[in-house]
Design a protein around this motif. Structure first.
Motif, mmCIF file in Angstrom:
data_model
loop_
_atom_site.group_PDB
_atom_site.id
_atom_site.type_symbol
_atom_site.label_atom_id
_atom_site.label_comp_id
_atom_site.label_asym_id
_atom_site.label_seq_id
_atom_site.Cartn_x
_atom_site.Cartn_y
_atom_site.Cartn_z
ATOM 1 N N HIS A 1 -57.970 -10.507 27.446
ATOM 2 C CA HIS A 1 -57.154 -10.053 26.306
ATOM 3 C C HIS A 1 -56.114 -11.129 25.987
ATOM 4 O O HIS A 1 -55.675 -11.870 26.864
ATOM 5 N N SER A 2 -55.694 -11.143 24.727
ATOM 6 C CA SER A 2 -54.863 -12.272 24.275
ATOM 7 C C SER A 2 -53.409 -12.169 24.706
ATOM 8 O O SER A 2 -52.713 -13.173 24.774
ATOM 9 N N LEU A 3 -52.899 -10.959 24.953
ATOM 10 C CA LEU A 3 -51.477 -10.727 25.281
ATOM 11 C C LEU A 3 -50.568 -11.211 24.143
ATOM 12 O O LEU A 3 -49.479 -11.725 24.380
ATOM 13 N N ASP B 1 -45.040 -3.650 23.500
ATOM 14 C CA ASP B 1 -45.343 -3.880 22.084
ATOM 15 C C ASP B 1 -45.192 -2.608 21.248
ATOM 16 O O ASP B 1 -45.721 -2.517 20.140
HETATM 17 C C1 LIG Z 1 -53.142 4.955 22.422
HETATM 18 C C2 LIG Z 1 -52.926 3.538 22.009
HETATM 19 C C3 LIG Z 1 -51.642 3.068 21.829
HETATM 20 C C4 LIG Z 1 -51.424 1.754 21.385
HETATM 21 N N1 LIG Z 1 -50.156 1.326 21.172
HETATM 22 C C5 LIG Z 1 -49.925 0.089 20.704
HETATM 23 C C6 LIG Z 1 -48.606 -0.370 20.444
HETATM 24 O O1 LIG Z 1 -47.640 0.353 20.635
HETATM 25 N N2 LIG Z 1 -48.437 -1.639 19.982
HETATM 26 C C7 LIG Z 1 -49.490 -2.462 19.757
HETATM 27 O O2 LIG Z 1 -49.284 -3.596 19.317
HETATM 28 N N3 LIG Z 1 -50.749 -2.058 19.996
HETATM 29 C C8 LIG Z 1 -50.993 -0.818 20.468
HETATM 30 N N4 LIG Z 1 -52.271 -0.414 20.715
HETATM 31 C C9 LIG Z 1 -53.384 -1.329 20.421
HETATM 32 C C10 LIG Z 1 -53.805 -2.213 21.606
HETATM 33 O O3 LIG Z 1 -53.950 -1.446 22.768
HETATM 34 C C11 LIG Z 1 -52.802 -3.329 21.859
HETATM 35 O O4 LIG Z 1 -52.517 -3.998 20.641
HETATM 36 C C12 LIG Z 1 -53.357 -4.361 22.816
HETATM 37 O O5 LIG Z 1 -53.704 -3.749 24.037
HETATM 38 C C13 LIG Z 1 -52.335 -5.465 23.028
HETATM 39 O O6 LIG Z 1 -52.801 -6.419 23.942
HETATM 40 P P1 LIG Z 1 -53.404 -7.796 23.428
HETATM 41 O O7 LIG Z 1 -52.433 -8.478 22.551
HETATM 42 O O8 LIG Z 1 -53.890 -8.545 24.624
HETATM 43 O O9 LIG Z 1 -54.619 -7.313 22.536
HETATM 44 P P2 LIG Z 1 -56.071 -7.901 22.279
HETATM 45 O O10 LIG Z 1 -57.048 -6.995 22.924
HETATM 46 O O11 LIG Z 1 -56.134 -9.330 22.609
HETATM 47 O O12 LIG Z 1 -56.216 -7.692 20.696
HETATM 48 C C14 LIG Z 1 -55.672 -8.613 19.757
HETATM 49 C C15 LIG Z 1 -54.671 -7.955 18.844
HETATM 50 O O13 LIG Z 1 -55.272 -6.991 18.033
HETATM 51 C C16 LIG Z 1 -54.299 -6.025 17.624
HETATM 52 N N5 LIG Z 1 -54.811 -4.678 17.873
HETATM 53 C C17 LIG Z 1 -55.896 -4.344 18.578
HETATM 54 N N6 LIG Z 1 -56.090 -3.011 18.545
HETATM 55 C C18 LIG Z 1 -55.107 -2.498 17.802
HETATM 56 C C19 LIG Z 1 -54.762 -1.176 17.415
HETATM 57 N N7 LIG Z 1 -55.466 -0.100 17.784
HETATM 58 N N8 LIG Z 1 -53.651 -1.021 16.685
HETATM 59 C C20 LIG Z 1 -52.912 -2.077 16.289
HETATM 60 N N9 LIG Z 1 -53.195 -3.348 16.637
HETATM 61 C C21 LIG Z 1 -54.291 -3.547 17.382
HETATM 62 C C22 LIG Z 1 -53.038 -6.308 18.434
HETATM 63 O O14 LIG Z 1 -52.111 -6.963 17.614
HETATM 64 C C23 LIG Z 1 -53.522 -7.244 19.527
HETATM 65 O O15 LIG Z 1 -52.540 -8.164 19.935
HETATM 66 C C24 LIG Z 1 -52.519 0.902 21.155
HETATM 67 C C25 LIG Z 1 -53.814 1.380 21.368
HETATM 68 C C26 LIG Z 1 -54.016 2.680 21.773
HETATM 69 C C27 LIG Z 1 -55.410 3.161 21.965
#
Ligand SMILES: Cc1cc2nc3c(=O)[nH]c(=O)nc-3n(C[C@H](O)[C@H](O)[C@H](O)COP(=O)(O)OP(=O)(O)OC[C@H]3O[C@@H](n4cnc5c(N)ncnc54)[C@H](O)[C@@H]3O)c2cc1C
Ligand code: SF4
Length: 490
Positions: free
Chosen positions: A245-247, A378
């Motif tokens: 995951h990208s974080l 986030d």
């Molecule tokens: C119940 C639930 C609650 C969540 N709450 C949040 C939250 O409060 N803030 C948040 O930013 N994301 C949230 N998400 C979406 C997602 O879980 C996180 O964006 C992600 O885990 C962040 O880690 P990453 O940057 O490594 O994501 P990666 O898996 O690398 O994905 C890349 C980017 O995609 C975007 N993204 C992916 N899925 C979603 C989504 N469902 N909604 C909005 N953006 C998404 C994010 O900006 C993320 O950084 C939630 C998902 C669920 C199912």
């Protein structure tokens, strides 16, 4: 000075929002650290630290560029603006449209002048125009439109790679003993140390607090993780806390990175041939699809949407959400411990563990939402509300998602390594060692069978209830499980 530019803590980008047209000579830049953020709620210290330290780093970078900057501590944002205006001859205040209904209203009432919020790729009116033409607000339909509109991963009029979606290839379980590349550690400086000491936080190296750190995280993802992002996107393992995951969500949400920069880097890497289509498409879908869709839906559905409770779920928040020692469910114990350590877990534990548990235990959606908002790095209001109320616990009766994401232990067992050392058995639905998820999944379907039988995407699952010869026994076990979860013994 001719005007005040007010920067909320989630507008920290030099080239977007009100700053993009700022004039060094005549604009006063104002950031406000309100008591609501520091003492208003029981925020995870990692989140508080991240938000405040990022804002202070950003304020310093503007000063270094030559801007006059006032960083004010005040009881509330409005009190802070009042004190600044009193000091600076009632100059007019400009701000990009805030990201939540509450802040929008407070600033609007105070008389702040808004310019369009361009921290997303989709203007709010454009999303509204799309949503108003839809019967069901399917993310997939929106996403395809985005691909065409933004001309991303397109071969002329066709999707690159011959398909819009490579989801089926992106559901691998975790490999055994998976290490993967090292995660980036972020160095701390004196601003970080000052913020940490003010809020009583023990600093970690997990999250960056500056634009440079956020850019380093983006580079690290593109160079070391992007290629493998897709296939392991849904996997959960105790061997590696973030897999590929990208974080990047904290930086996208507070403005240190803009979605267009992330997309540009991703498309460039894909075009260079270093990244397979299933990873490129999977990641780009998250950014131009899910993220934009969720923000659009937040504004489209309105401020009352967060109060939905259509399944009448009224259980109090279970103790295991704040204390991992209050459960023997290994998946939950590990996940809540991870959240305590880093304020982050990826989308599958958020959806298929935490939300799934809240859903099948009938936990009150608003109590669960408040907890989720407090513990994640986030957790902005605009993103947490639709993800929890719509996607996570189906409290909107299906306005956003056509069916609830309820699952038993079999799914978790397939997609993780949590079950082997667990006290419970994912295959069992009755008896003392039955997996609570498996028992409660069937109990949940049974409780809502009349509602769900009308939903063609759920009818097969509901029909499965007829095959359960042990349903009466299962219902008794479900009551024991719910009592045990409340007592912290299951
Ligand atoms: C119940 C639930 C609650 C969540 N709450 C949040 C939250 O409060 N803030 C948040 O930013 N994301 C949230 N998400 C979406 C997602 O879980 C996180 O964006 C992600 O885990 C962040 O880690 P990453 O940057 O490594 O994501 P990666 O898996 O690398 O994905 C890349 C980017 O995609 C975007 N993204 C992916 N899925 C979603 C989504 N469902 N909604 C909005 N953006 C998404 C994010 O900006 C993320 O950084 C939630 C998902 C669920 C199912
Ligand atoms: S058996 Fe059930 S409770 Fe235990 S880890 Fe697996 S899914 Fe979680």
């Amino acid at each position: 000075m001719k005007r005040i530019i007010y920067l909320p803590f989630d507008h920290l980008h030099r080239d977007f929002g009100a700053l993009k047209n700022a004039d060094i000579k005549s604009d006063l830049i104002v950031l406000i650290e309100s008591s609501r953020i520091t003492t208003g709620r029981n925020w995870h210290k990692e989140r508080l630290f991240f938000l405040i330290s990022s804002a202070r780093h950003f304020a310093k970078s503007l000063e270094q560029e030559g801007f006059k900057v006032e960083y004010v501590k005040a009881k509330s944002i409005v009190e802070g603006l009042k004190s600044i205006q009193a000091k600076h001859k009632n100059l007019p205040i400009i701000c990009a449209e805030p990201s939540s209904f509450r802040q929008y209203q407070a600033l609007h009432e105070y008389g702040v002048e808004f310019i369009d919020n361009d921290f997303f790729l989709t203007p709010r009116p454009l999303f509204k125009a799309w949503a108003e033409t839809q019967k069901n607000y399917l993310m997939e339909s929106f996403y395809r439109k985005q691909r065409v509109r933004l001309n991303i991963l397109m071969d002329g009029a066709e999707p690159a790679g011959g398909a819009w979606n490579f989801d089926k290839e992106n559901r691998l379980p975790p490999p055994k003993k998976y290490e993967g590349p090292k995660y980036l550690e972020h160095k701390r400086d004196e601003i970080d140390a000052q913020v940490a000491s003010e809020i009583g936080h023990v600093m970690t190296t997990t999250w960056a607090t500056s634009r440079q750190g956020a850019l380093a995280q983006l580079r690290n993802f593109i160079d070391n993780h992007f290629g493998e992002f897709g296939p392991l996107e849904d996997a959960m393992t105790t061997d590696n806390w973030a897999l590929h995951h990208s974080l990047l969500s904290p930086y996208l949400n507070n403005g240190l990175l803009h979605a267009s920069e992330v997309i540009e880097a991703a498309v460039k890497a894909f075009n260079s041939g270093r990244v397979p289509i299933e990873s490129a498409e999977g990641f780009i879908r998250q950014i131009i699809g899910w993220r934009e869709y969720v923000n659009g839906m937040y504004w489209f559905l309105g401020p009352d949407y967060r109060n939905n409770n259509q399944l009448n779920a009224n259980r109090k928040l279970l103790p295991l959400f704040s204390d991992p020692a209050a459960t023997q469910m290994n998946c939950i114990k590990e996940t809540v411990t991870d959240i305590q350590n880093r304020a982050w877990v990826h989308h599958i534990p958020r959806l298929m563990l935490l939300s799934n548990l809240a859903l099948v235990t009938g936990t009150n959606p608003q109590e669960f939402l408040e907890w989720m908002r407090e513990v994640f790095i986030d957790a902005s209001e605009w993103v947490m509300v639709p993800n929890v109320i719509g996607m996570g616990v189906h409290a909107d009766g299906g306005q956003m998602m056509t069916k609830p994401y309820a699952a038993g232990g079999a799914y978790i067992s397939r997609m993780s390594n949590y079950c082997k050392p667990c006290a419970y058995n994912p295959k069992l639905r009755t008896g003392e060692t039955a997996c609570p998820f498996t028992t409660l999944y069937w109990d949940f379907l049974d409780q809502h069978k009349e509602t769900f039988a009308k939903n063609h995407r759920m009818s097969q699952q509901v029909f499965g209830l007829n095959r359960l010869s042990d349903l009466p026994e299962l219902k008794l076990r479900a009551q024991e499980v719910l009592k045990g979860l409340e007592a912290g013994t299951i």
